[in-house]
Design a protein around this motif. Structure first.
Motif, PDB file in Angstrom:
ATOM      1  N   UNK A 172       0.797  -1.223   0.000  1.00 18.86           N
ATOM      2  CA  UNK A 172       0.000   0.000   0.000  1.00 18.86           C
ATOM      3  C   UNK A 172       0.829   1.272   0.000  1.00 18.86           C
ATOM      4  N   UNK A 173       2.045   1.207   0.572  1.00 21.61           N
ATOM      5  CA  UNK A 173       2.728   2.485   0.803  1.00 21.61           C
ATOM      6  C   UNK A 173       4.108   2.624   0.183  1.00 21.61           C
ATOM      7  N   UNK A 174       4.672   1.533  -0.390  1.00 24.92           N
ATOM      8  CA  UNK A 174       6.050   1.615  -0.884  1.00 24.92           C
ATOM      9  C   UNK A 174       6.235   2.704  -1.928  1.00 24.92           C
ATOM     10  N   UNK A 175       5.286   2.783  -2.870  1.00 28.39           N
ATOM     11  CA  UNK A 175       5.461   3.759  -3.946  1.00 28.39           C
ATOM     12  C   UNK A 175       5.313   5.194  -3.439  1.00 28.39           C
ATOM     13  N   UNK A 176       4.374   5.433  -2.527  1.00 30.90           N
ATOM     14  CA  UNK A 176       4.193   6.795  -2.022  1.00 30.90           C
ATOM     15  C   UNK A 176       5.348   7.229  -1.130  1.00 30.90           C
ATOM     16  N   UNK A 177       5.990   6.276  -0.452  1.00 30.70           N
ATOM     17  CA  UNK A 177       7.187   6.596   0.327  1.00 30.70           C
ATOM     18  C   UNK A 177       8.367   6.852  -0.606  1.00 30.70           C
ATOM     19  N   UNK A 178       8.496   6.009  -1.648  1.00 29.56           N
ATOM     20  CA  UNK A 178       9.613   6.143  -2.586  1.00 29.56           C
ATOM     21  C   UNK A 178       9.574   7.473  -3.336  1.00 29.56           C
ATOM     22  N   UNK A 179       8.379   7.950  -3.667  1.00 30.16           N
ATOM     23  CA  UNK A 179       8.262   9.215  -4.397  1.00 30.16           C
ATOM     24  C   UNK A 179       8.223  10.419  -3.459  1.00 30.16           C
ATOM     25  N   UNK A 180       8.263  10.147  -2.136  1.00 30.85           N
ATOM     26  CA  UNK A 180       8.271  11.190  -1.108  1.00 30.85           C
ATOM     27  C   UNK A 180       6.996  12.033  -1.096  1.00 30.85           C
ATOM     28  N   UNK A 181       5.912  11.445  -1.593  1.00 32.98           N
ATOM     29  CA  UNK A 181       4.608  12.100  -1.501  1.00 32.98           C
ATOM     30  C   UNK A 181       4.131  12.088  -0.050  1.00 32.98           C
TER      31      UNK A 181
ATOM     32  N   UNK B 148       4.531  16.662 -11.758  1.00 36.49           N
ATOM     33  CA  UNK B 148       4.940  16.205 -10.428  1.00 36.49           C
ATOM     34  C   UNK B 148       4.052  16.801  -9.341  1.00 36.49           C
ATOM     35  N   UNK B 149       3.800  18.107  -9.424  1.00 34.86           N
ATOM     36  CA  UNK B 149       2.988  18.775  -8.405  1.00 34.86           C
ATOM     37  C   UNK B 149       1.554  18.240  -8.409  1.00 34.86           C
ATOM     38  N   UNK B 150       0.969  18.071  -9.580  1.00 38.70           N
ATOM     39  CA  UNK B 150      -0.422  17.617  -9.683  1.00 38.70           C
ATOM     40  C   UNK B 150      -0.587  16.178  -9.201  1.00 38.70           C
ATOM     41  N   UNK B 151       0.356  15.322  -9.590  1.00 37.60           N
ATOM     42  CA  UNK B 151       0.189  13.904  -9.277  1.00 37.60           C
ATOM     43  C   UNK B 151       0.629  13.545  -7.864  1.00 37.60           C
ATOM     44  N   UNK B 152       1.253  14.462  -7.163  1.00 37.31           N
ATOM     45  CA  UNK B 152       1.518  14.212  -5.753  1.00 37.31           C
ATOM     46  C   UNK B 152       0.209  14.007  -4.998  1.00 37.31           C
ATOM     47  N   UNK B 153      -0.774  14.842  -5.294  1.00 37.70           N
ATOM     48  CA  UNK B 153      -2.080  14.735  -4.623  1.00 37.70           C
ATOM     49  C   UNK B 153      -2.841  13.506  -5.111  1.00 37.70           C
ATOM     50  N   UNK B 154      -2.773  13.240  -6.394  1.00 38.92           N
ATOM     51  CA  UNK B 154      -3.464  12.071  -6.930  1.00 38.92           C
ATOM     52  C   UNK B 154      -2.858  10.778  -6.392  1.00 38.92           C
ATOM     53  N   UNK B 155      -1.552  10.793  -6.154  1.00 41.85           N
ATOM     54  CA  UNK B 155      -0.945   9.577  -5.631  1.00 41.85           C
ATOM     55  C   UNK B 155      -1.369   9.291  -4.203  1.00 41.85           C
ATOM     56  N   UNK B 156      -1.632  10.312  -3.433  1.00 46.91           N
ATOM     57  CA  UNK B 156      -2.161  10.079  -2.084  1.00 46.91           C
ATOM     58  C   UNK B 156      -3.503   9.347  -2.169  1.00 46.91           C
ATOM     59  N   UNK B 157      -4.337   9.776  -3.113  1.00 48.41           N
ATOM     60  CA  UNK B 157      -5.639   9.116  -3.305  1.00 48.41           C
ATOM     61  C   UNK B 157      -5.459   7.673  -3.767  1.00 48.41           C
ATOM     62  N   UNK B 158      -4.516   7.435  -4.687  1.00 43.47           N
ATOM     63  CA  UNK B 158      -4.305   6.075  -5.193  1.00 43.47           C
ATOM     64  C   UNK B 158      -3.705   5.176  -4.108  1.00 43.47           C
ATOM     65  N   UNK B 159      -2.842   5.732  -3.246  1.00 38.39           N
ATOM     66  CA  UNK B 159      -2.285   4.952  -2.141  1.00 38.39           C
ATOM     67  C   UNK B 159      -3.391   4.562  -1.157  1.00 38.39           C
TER      68      UNK B 159
ATOM     69  N   UNK C 248      14.152  -0.541  -5.074  1.00 43.09           N
ATOM     70  CA  UNK C 248      15.076  -1.415  -5.776  1.00 43.09           C
ATOM     71  C   UNK C 248      14.584  -1.910  -7.132  1.00 43.09           C
ATOM     72  N   UNK C 249      13.303  -1.743  -7.432  1.00 49.07           N
ATOM     73  CA  UNK C 249      12.782  -2.266  -8.691  1.00 49.07           C
ATOM     74  C   UNK C 249      12.896  -1.238  -9.807  1.00 49.07           C
ATOM     75  N   UNK C 250      12.453  -0.017  -9.570  1.00 50.90           N
ATOM     76  CA  UNK C 250      12.506   1.040 -10.578  1.00 50.90           C
ATOM     77  C   UNK C 250      12.422   2.382  -9.862  1.00 50.90           C
ATOM     78  N   UNK C 251      13.063   3.407 -10.428  1.00 48.61           N
ATOM     79  CA  UNK C 251      12.951   4.749  -9.864  1.00 48.61           C
ATOM     80  C   UNK C 251      11.587   5.320 -10.207  1.00 48.61           C
ATOM     81  N   UNK C 252      10.867   5.771  -9.182  1.00 51.31           N
ATOM     82  CA  UNK C 252       9.484   6.198  -9.361  1.00 51.31           C
ATOM     83  C   UNK C 252       9.307   7.694  -9.138  1.00 51.31           C
ATOM     84  N   UNK C 253       8.388   8.278  -9.931  1.00 49.76           N
ATOM     85  CA  UNK C 253       7.922   9.644  -9.726  1.00 49.76           C
ATOM     86  C   UNK C 253       6.454   9.567  -9.316  1.00 49.76           C
ATOM     87  N   UNK C 254       5.879  10.669  -8.790  1.00 49.82           N
ATOM     88  CA  UNK C 254       4.478  10.615  -8.346  1.00 49.82           C
ATOM     89  C   UNK C 254       3.504  10.091  -9.397  1.00 49.82           C
ATOM     90  N   UNK C 255       3.667  10.479 -10.652  1.00 50.60           N
ATOM     91  CA  UNK C 255       2.755   9.995 -11.689  1.00 50.60           C
ATOM     92  C   UNK C 255       2.883   8.482 -11.857  1.00 50.60           C
TER      93      UNK C 255
END
Length: 331
Positions: A30-39, A170-181, A245-252
């Motif tokens: 649930x949270x690895x991607x949002x932690x990795x992107x620092x959202x 990046x700015x827009x999808x930071x908020x959307x990623x919180x919703x997706x997480x 460790x799998x891939x470098x992620x951005x918020x989008x």
């Protein structure tokens, strides 16, 4: 306290322990991607995931009924069989957590139940329908988890992203990623907590000596709470593997991976299919990575993840069988 009641209480304790371990083992889902992107900070992400895991766990019981009735018939339910399945699944979960491998808690439990069932009555008592349903989820959830985000990201790029500046994206999808997480945490609780509900219902059938068709409310509430507490503890080894460790992620990227995986898991939950949230989100992260180019994905790490998937089924069948024999020997 009567021995059979004591045995049932012990089984419930083991089931809740499995659910708790499942919570911290699969927190990364649930949270690895949002932690990795620092959202979100790790503390914020874990708190959100813990609450929504509980909410998701209260949303239905279709998967629990599959576990309770469609793997091993309740006519063969015994406390020894249930205990063997739980000990096997817990042992495998702890081993893969220690190794930092995002294996499937769901398939660990189901195939441990198969192994213990075989120890009781041979392969003939295993319900083909339930195993087929599980194997269908095993194959289709990672396949869809890989394909859906590729399609989603492609459409998103053509319809939206190519018209925006990278900073705006990046700015827009930071908020959307919180919703997706949040959606991912909800879907994880909805599918995974039901595994413990199912095994406790199976044990209740053994204790009462009769078939139990519906999952009691106390089982639903206790399983939801155990998973929420486990999620609150967090599983940092697997978060590190999944998020960094799998891939470098951005918020989008995180948004696309989480939304895609959560959608696949939610559909499976409504159909009563016990899928692996780990398989699905892992595949989604790799799918998103391939849209950046195959070289962007660290396939060596992905290979280690797939290894854990492949070994889970035979190892847990064997462990379930062995633990059942040991319980009978000790008893």
């Amino acid at each position: 306290m009567e021995p059979i009641l004591l045995g049932f209480v012990l089984i419930v304790f083991l089931a809740l322990a499995f659910d708790f371990i499942n919570g911290f083992h699969d927190t990364a889902n649930a949270i690895a991607t949002s932690v990795a992107t620092r959202v979100l900070t790790p503390a914020q992400a874990i708190a959100m995931a813990a609450v929504l895991n509980v909410v998701g766990a209260l949303a239905g019981t279709a998967v629990a009924k599959t576990i309770a009735t469609d793997i091993v018939p309740q006519d063969y339910a015994t406390l020894e069989l249930t205990g063997a399945a739980l000990l096997s699944a817990i042992a495998w979960n702890l081993f893969t957590w220690w190794r930092g491998l995002p294996s499937s808690s769901s398939h660990a439990l189901i195939f441990s139940l198969v192994g213990a069932g075989v120890a009781v009555g041979g392969w003939g008592i295993i319900v083909p329908k339930g195993v087929r349903k599980t194997l269908t989820g095993l194959v289709t959830s990672p396949a869809l988890g890989f394909i859906v985000p590729i399609v989603f990201m492609t459409l998103l790029t053509w319809l939206v992203l190519r018209f925006l500046r990278p900073r705006t994206v990046t700015r827009s999808f930071r908020w959307l990623q919180i919703a997706s997480a949040a959606f991912m945490a909800f879907s994880h609780g909805g599918n995974d907590a039901q595994k413990a509900m199912g095994i406790m219902t199976f044990a209740l059938s053994a204790y009462l000596g009769t078939q139990v068709a519906e999952v009691p409310l106390w089982i639903i509430l206790s399983a939801a709470t155990a998973m929420g507490l486990g999620t609150a503890v967090g599983g940092w080894r697997i978060i590190k593997t999944m998020g960094f460790k799998v891939v470098d992620l951005k918020p989008v990227d995180g948004f696309v991976a989480e939304a895609s995986a959560a959608g696949v898991i939610t559909v499976a939950t409504h159909l009563g299919i016990p899928v692996s949230t780990t398989h699905t989100i892992s595949s989604a992260i790799m799918g998103v990575g391939t849209t950046k180019g195959f070289r962007k994905v660290k396939w060596q790490v992905a290979g280690r993840i797939v290894q854990a998937w492949v070994f889970t089924i035979p190892v847990c069948i064997a462990l379930g069988w062995v633990f059942h024999k040991l319980i009978l020997l000790v008893g």
